[in-house]
Design an enzyme around this catalytic site. Structure first.
Site, PDB file in Angstrom:
ATOM      1  N   SER A  48       0.596  -1.465   0.220  1.00  0.00           N
ATOM      2  CA  SER A  48      -0.162  -0.043   0.392  1.00  0.00           C
ATOM      3  C   SER A  48       0.729   1.442  -0.092  1.00  0.00           C
ATOM      4  O   SER A  48       1.449   1.595   0.816  1.00  0.00           O
ATOM      5  CB  SER A  48      -1.063   0.135   1.275  1.00  0.00           C
ATOM      6  OG  SER A  48      -2.220  -1.115   0.920  1.00  0.00           O
ATOM      7  N   ASN A  71       1.197  -9.328  11.318  1.00  0.00           N
ATOM      8  CA  ASN A  71       1.843  -8.106  11.974  1.00  0.00           C
ATOM      9  C   ASN A  71       1.124  -6.870  11.420  1.00  0.00           C
ATOM     10  O   ASN A  71       0.324  -6.207  11.950  1.00  0.00           O
ATOM     11  CB  ASN A  71       2.006  -8.504   9.832  1.00  0.00           C
ATOM     12  CG  ASN A  71       1.640  -7.156   9.009  1.00  0.00           C
ATOM     13  OD1 ASN A  71       1.925  -6.160   8.876  1.00  0.00           O
ATOM     14  ND2 ASN A  71       0.387  -8.281   8.193  1.00  0.00           N
ATOM     15  N   MET A  73       2.898  -3.405  10.344  1.00  0.00           N
ATOM     16  CA  MET A  73       3.724  -2.674   9.577  1.00  0.00           C
ATOM     17  C   MET A  73       3.947  -1.216   9.974  1.00  0.00           C
ATOM     18  O   MET A  73       4.446  -0.430   9.995  1.00  0.00           O
ATOM     19  CB  MET A  73       4.449  -2.797   8.399  1.00  0.00           C
ATOM     20  CG  MET A  73       4.029  -4.411   7.750  1.00  0.00           C
ATOM     21  SD  MET A  73       5.138  -5.255   8.337  1.00  0.00           S
ATOM     22  CE  MET A  73       6.583  -4.779   7.449  1.00  0.00           C
ATOM     23  N   LEU A  75       1.971   0.397   8.139  1.00  0.00           N
ATOM     24  CA  LEU A  75       2.238   1.550   5.748  1.00  0.00           C
ATOM     25  C   LEU A  75       3.527   1.994   5.696  1.00  0.00           C
ATOM     26  O   LEU A  75       3.218   2.996   5.377  1.00  0.00           O
ATOM     27  CB  LEU A  75       1.243   1.960   5.915  1.00  0.00           C
ATOM     28  CG  LEU A  75      -0.750   1.068   6.061  1.00  0.00           C
ATOM     29  CD1 LEU A  75      -1.501   2.508   6.202  1.00  0.00           C
ATOM     30  CD2 LEU A  75      -0.957   0.241   4.758  1.00  0.00           C
ATOM     31  N   CYS A 131      -6.953  -1.534   7.177  1.00  0.00           N
ATOM     32  CA  CYS A 131      -5.685  -1.891   7.727  1.00  0.00           C
ATOM     33  C   CYS A 131      -6.311  -1.334   9.354  1.00  0.00           C
ATOM     34  O   CYS A 131      -7.000  -0.578   9.494  1.00  0.00           O
ATOM     35  CB  CYS A 131      -4.318  -0.448   7.223  1.00  0.00           C
ATOM     36  SG  CYS A 131      -3.691  -1.406   8.435  1.00  0.00           S
ATOM     37  N   LYS A 166     -10.419  -3.512  -1.130  1.00  0.00           N
ATOM     38  CA  LYS A 166      -9.965  -4.807  -0.447  1.00  0.00           C
ATOM     39  C   LYS A 166     -10.547  -4.416   1.113  1.00  0.00           C
ATOM     40  O   LYS A 166     -10.137  -2.768   2.125  1.00  0.00           O
ATOM     41  CB  LYS A 166      -8.821  -5.316   0.071  1.00  0.00           C
ATOM     42  CG  LYS A 166      -8.223  -5.844   0.293  1.00  0.00           C
ATOM     43  CD  LYS A 166      -6.937  -6.185   0.542  1.00  0.00           C
ATOM     44  CE  LYS A 166      -6.406  -7.210   1.348  1.00  0.00           C
ATOM     45  NZ  LYS A 166      -5.153  -7.264   0.941  1.00  0.00           N
ATOM     46  N   ASN A 193      -8.823  -8.451   4.328  1.00  0.00           N
ATOM     47  CA  ASN A 193      -8.020  -8.020   5.257  1.00  0.00           C
ATOM     48  C   ASN A 193      -7.867  -8.574   5.539  1.00  0.00           C
ATOM     49  O   ASN A 193      -8.100  -9.393   6.082  1.00  0.00           O
ATOM     50  CB  ASN A 193      -7.425  -6.589   5.287  1.00  0.00           C
ATOM     51  CG  ASN A 193      -6.417  -5.852   5.507  1.00  0.00           C
ATOM     52  OD1 ASN A 193      -5.401  -6.601   6.184  1.00  0.00           O
ATOM     53  ND2 ASN A 193      -6.638  -4.531   4.508  1.00  0.00           N
TER      54      ASN A 193
HETATM   55  C1  DHB Z   1      -1.365  -3.695   7.786  1.00  0.00           C
HETATM   56  C2  DHB Z   1      -1.538  -2.832   6.536  1.00  0.00           C
HETATM   57  C3  DHB Z   1      -2.648  -3.693   6.762  1.00  0.00           C
HETATM   58  O1  DHB Z   1      -4.281  -3.405   5.866  1.00  0.00           O
HETATM   59  C4  DHB Z   1      -2.508  -4.914   7.169  1.00  0.00           C
HETATM   60  O2  DHB Z   1      -3.955  -6.114   7.192  1.00  0.00           O
HETATM   61  C5  DHB Z   1      -1.711  -5.787   7.964  1.00  0.00           C
HETATM   62  C6  DHB Z   1      -0.983  -4.344   7.835  1.00  0.00           C
HETATM   63  C7  DHB Z   1       0.322  -2.367   7.503  1.00  0.00           C
HETATM   64  O3  DHB Z   1       1.198  -1.783   6.984  1.00  0.00           O
HETATM   65  O4  DHB Z   1       0.569  -2.601   9.349  1.00  0.00           O
END
Ligand code: DHB
Length: 306
Positions: A48, A71, A73, A75, A131, A166, A193
């Protein structure tokens, strides 16, 4: 390609087979995307991308559990103005459709990012409105049909290419959200997701991830994704892209019977390697042959027959 049993037309995108790279895995550079195409993916989705760069969360950002990965992360991404170079490069080397996953803080941001992505060569965009834990970025958009409708409307008005949306499983009725998305113009629904989850370390007595809460992917999410696909198929007419725990051809076939026109694979790349795409599509093709189907389209939604 058009003659193959496995070819699918996904809201106008022509795929040689119904397997796609899920967003978030190996989706940063043209080179990593190419490795997935070499493994047999019929289309790829990038990580993303937003309007501005984001560093992401502190480590650890991924934790392995008995049944999948969690996870958070945050983004991390270089921002669309830098990432357009990667999109151009990917377009020049890849011979499969390129979908750019985008997120934003407002409908205007989504639209700006979408416009730049298709300007650089994206064949479609996938809106990450789901997310589960980056609250300030619009992670809640997918849980609020009113904002979701605004985002989709604005993106649709800005680009001519297909818009995939999504959706998050972390809602009471994903079919209601899908219905709102389609009424707002979504050309396809990606489901699902990650599922909100947490891991706690018994030694430190603390959550493991830097962000504490994250999103679960992998085999544990498969039955949840199956139910979401099944419910959405019963409700809307646009193609569904199934995502969540697909590891082998049988998982993919089950997703299609539930209503998916294509399937995305992410976490399984970590366990099976990039050739998982070829293994899955070969397995689907053999299944079609054994059962006497001429094209993979024919099995989509079959589990709904009464
Ligand atoms: C992240 C983003 C998402 O859409 C997800 O499902 C899990 C982690 C992220 O970048 O942290």
């Amino acid at each position: 390609m058009g003659l193959s049993k496995l070819s699918v037309n996904l809201a106008g995108l022509k795929l040689a087979n119904p397997t796609m790279l899920a967003s978030g895995i190996l989706g940063y550079t043209a080179q990593t995307l190419q490795s997935v195409v070499d493994g047999g993916a019929g289309a790829v989705v990038t990580k993303s991308i937003g309007l501005k760069p984001r560093k992401g969360y502190a480590n650890p950002t991924v934790v392995q559990t008995d049944c999948g990965l969690i996870n958070a992360m945050g983004l991390p991404n270089p921002g669309i103005s830098t990432y357009v170079n990667e999109i151009r490069e990917a377009k020049s080397v890849l011979d499969v459709p390129l979908v750019v996953s985008i997120y934003g803080y407002s409908e205007g941001e989504y639209a700006m990012v979408a416009k730049k992505a298709v300007g650089a060569g994206a064949d479609a965009v996938e809106l990450n409105v789901s997310c589960p834990h980056v609250k300030e970025t619009g992670s809640e958009i997918g849980q609020d049909p009113e904002s979701l409708v605004k985002v989709i409307g604005k993106v649709k008005a800005s680009i001519a290419e297909p818009v995939f949306v999504k959706l998050s499983p972390n809602v009471t009725s994903i079919a209601d959200v899908a219905d709102a998305a389609v009424k707002a113009g979504a050309d396809a629904i990606t489901a699902i997701n990650t599922v909100r989850a947490i891991a706690i370390d018994s030694d430190t007595a603390l959550p493991i991830l830097g962000n504490r809460v994250g999103g679960l992917s992998g085999p544990a999410t498969k039955p949840i994704a199956m139910r979401c696909i099944y419910d959405i198929y019963a409700r809307v007419k646009v193609p569904i892209i199934g995502c969540g725990g697909v590891t082998n051809w049988r998982d993919a076939v089950e997703f299609m019977l539930a209503g998916a026109s294509a399937v995305q694979i992410g976490t399984a790349i970590a366990t099976e390697g990039p050739s998982v795409f070829r293994l899955v599509s070969t397995g689907i093709e053999e299944y079609l042959g054994r059962k006497g189907f001429r094209n993979v389209d024919e099995i989509v939604g079959l589990a709904h027959k009464t």
